[in-house]
Design an enzyme around this catalytic site. Structure first.
Site, short mmCIF file in Angstrom:
data_model
loop_
_atom_site.label_atom_id
_atom_site.label_comp_id
_atom_site.label_asym_id
_atom_site.label_seq_id
_atom_site.Cartn_x
_atom_site.Cartn_y
_atom_site.Cartn_z
N ILE A 245 -61.87 2.83 65.94
CA ILE A 245 -60.72 2.27 65.24
C ILE A 245 -61.05 0.79 65.05
CG2 ILE A 245 -58.24 1.78 65.33
CD1 ILE A 245 -57.90 4.24 67.03
N PRO A 246 -61.45 0.39 63.85
CA PRO A 246 -62.13 -0.89 63.64
C PRO A 246 -61.23 -2.12 63.62
CG PRO A 246 -61.92 0.23 61.57
CD PRO A 246 -61.38 1.18 62.60
N CYS A 247 -60.63 -2.42 64.77
CA CYS A 247 -59.79 -3.62 64.83
C CYS A 247 -60.63 -4.89 64.69
CB CYS A 247 -58.97 -3.63 66.12
SG CYS A 247 -59.90 -3.38 67.63
N HIS A 248 -61.95 -4.76 64.84
CA HIS A 248 -62.81 -5.94 64.68
C HIS A 248 -62.86 -6.40 63.22
CE1 HIS A 248 -65.41 -2.42 63.96
NE2 HIS A 248 -66.11 -3.20 63.14
#
Length: 282
Positions: A245-248
């Protein structure tokens, strides 16, 4: 002179305080709206814009948090917990837990006692990580250079679950994401618990392409909550599944990278790595 935004915020703040004090009565929309001198329709719309959830959902979250506290601290039976929380019965408590926590009240009370979690350690372009899965999908993935600490943090989430160190197919599919096309994300199954709002934010993050970036405001606009930037930030920070889950990929509107659960250095490295891979593939 106060602006309309300031006045609206004060009303929402007053409503939230009212709900915190009276959630056990499970107040109706009409009662809450009347407390801040607004029509139910106007209040419902304003509350969702500012808080990211409806007043009813907010009451549900308050009820669940209170119930969780009783289950943890007092070890009460489910009927007593439902009564103390202001719910109509154990079935209502059960439904709320399933909806918000992704587990039954009994499972929460037992700390995941009936849950079998497989976990394994792996290496990634950004350092060591621990990945864990249930029969439904990946429930945890975190970067850590200390394997013991990583496992201890996993155990804190479900202290009574049964754990076995095993690299299963679900984990293998998840780990492929570091070496294959991001379009294969459909092969990765996730088993997450979160509020409707958190899930909506996390689902939106999955639409941000590899090598791309989005601001908190972008995410808020996509989910049709344009004033919920702060709530979006909180939901992004609550993500416990690193990289998948690409919160970056979420940055501040000013262009600053902002904070990251696993450190700003890793966030910078991830953004640069994905941008470089995209350039090579074109």
């Amino acid at each position: 002179m106060e602006t309309s935004n300031q006045i609206d915020y004060q009303r929402i703040e007053k409503a939230i305080e009212y709900l915190k004090m009276n959630f056990k009565e499970q107040p109706s929309l009409e009662a809450i709206a009347s407390h801040v001198h607004l029509s139910p329709f106007h209040f419902q719309r304003m509350f969702k814009e500012w808080a990211g959830v409806s007043p009813k959902q907010f009451v549900q979250y308050l009820s669940i948090e209170y119930a969780k506290g009783i289950l943890k601290e007092q070890n009460g039976n489910l009927a007593d917990v439902a009564y103390e929380t202001g719910l109509s019965g154990t079935s209502r408590l059960h439904d709320l837990f399933i909806k918000i926590e992704g587990m039954t009240p009994g499972e929460y009370k037992n700390g995941g006692q009936q849950l079998l979690i497989n976990y394994s350690y792996a290496e990634s372009p950004f350092g060591s990580l621990l990945v864990a899965s249930t029969s439904k999908g990946i429930c945890y993935m975190a970067f850590s250079d200390d394997s013991d600490q990583a496992f201890a943090e996993l155990q804190q989430l479900f202290p009574n679950a049964n754990y076995q160190q095993l690299l299963d197919q679900l984990q293998q599919n998840a780990l492929h994401i570091f070496s294959t096309d991001w379009s294969r994300l459909s092969e990765v199954k996730l088993h997450l618990k979160g509020t409707d709002f958190q899930i909506k934010v996390w689902e939106t993050l999955l639409t941000v392409p590899s090598g791309g970036l989005a601001t908190y405001a972008d995410i808020a606009n996509i989910i049709k909550k344009p004033t919920a930037n702060r709530a979006v930030g909180t939901a992004v920070g609550s993500n416990l599944v690193a990289f998948l889950i690409p919160c970056h990929r979420v940055i501040k509107s000013t262009g600053e990278l902002g904070q990251y659960h696993w450190g700003a250095t890793k966030k910078t490295a991830m953004i640069g790595w994905e941008a470089a891979r995209n350039t090579i593939s074109k």
